[in-house]
Design an enzyme around this catalytic site. Sequence first.
Site, PDB file in Angstrom:
ATOM      1  N   TYR A 204       0.816  -1.217   0.000  1.00 53.67           N
ATOM      2  CA  TYR A 204       0.000   0.000   0.000  1.00 53.67           C
ATOM      3  C   TYR A 204       0.851   1.269   0.000  1.00 53.67           C
ATOM      4  O   TYR A 204       0.690   2.119  -0.884  1.00 53.67           O
ATOM      5  CB  TYR A 204      -0.965  -0.009   1.182  1.00 53.67           C
ATOM      6  N   GLU A 211       2.567   6.443  -7.025  1.00 52.27           N
ATOM      7  CA  GLU A 211       1.526   7.198  -7.721  1.00 52.27           C
ATOM      8  C   GLU A 211       1.684   8.697  -7.487  1.00 52.27           C
ATOM      9  O   GLU A 211       1.629   9.508  -8.421  1.00 52.27           O
ATOM     10  CB  GLU A 211       0.150   6.726  -7.242  1.00 52.27           C
TER      11      GLU A 211
END
Length: 257
Positions: A204, A211
């Site tokens: 995660y 990103e």
Amino acid sequence: MAASGSGGSRADNGYSSLPPRRRKGPGALATAYLVIYNVVMTAGWLVIAVGLVRAYLAKGSYHSLYYSIEKPLKFFQTGALLEILHCAFGIVPSSVVLTAFQVMSRVFLTWAVTHSVKELSLSYLCAAMPGCSLLLLSWKIFPLSFIHFSCIQAQVQTEDSVLLFVVAWTITEIIRYSFYTFSLLNHLPYLIKWARYTLFIVLYPMGVSGELLTIYAALPFVRQSGLYSISLPNKYNFSFDYYTFLILVMISYIPKN
């Protein structure tokens, strides 16, 4: 979301820490379709994983590995849009809104950022500068290497952050789709179940960091080129600043209580 009630929820963006709630599964036909879908998606992300490893072994470097898996990445990440339809048609008991938000966020990063932010061409640079004709003539006579260097730097696909989220996505999706497949077949190996609810601790933050860093790396190009921006005046009396929109997207990553 790609599986039945035993398959979990897509609302966790693929990084899950909680076991799924038991719900009534889909019918036989829907189950067969979902098994095929999840098998295909698992195989697709495995192709991406193998492509990354082969490219790394061939180049001896992790830089710019994106180009080795660009086409399958776009294809299979876009294929996740079907998960929204799965929810909309009721064959998967998950929220359409949450699933759409999670799927579209990755599709957006794949196409509207990583794919779209490419190197600046000389013609664009000239158009953006006074004395365009003189600059172009000078470049033909005395090539300006610093312009070429700037072009290369503007290409977000070469950023290491892209590899960061691609690796995180690849591992996550291989685990997630295989988890859904085996859950639908009522034969879930312990290792896959363990990976599904444990590796998110690493995947995660790794995926989110990649990103965010990729969007951040795209900002200078977007601001300079006006990519996807609409300025006034125009016949629709509407304006849109893609640069500002990307900043808002980055802010949306901040956890909310």
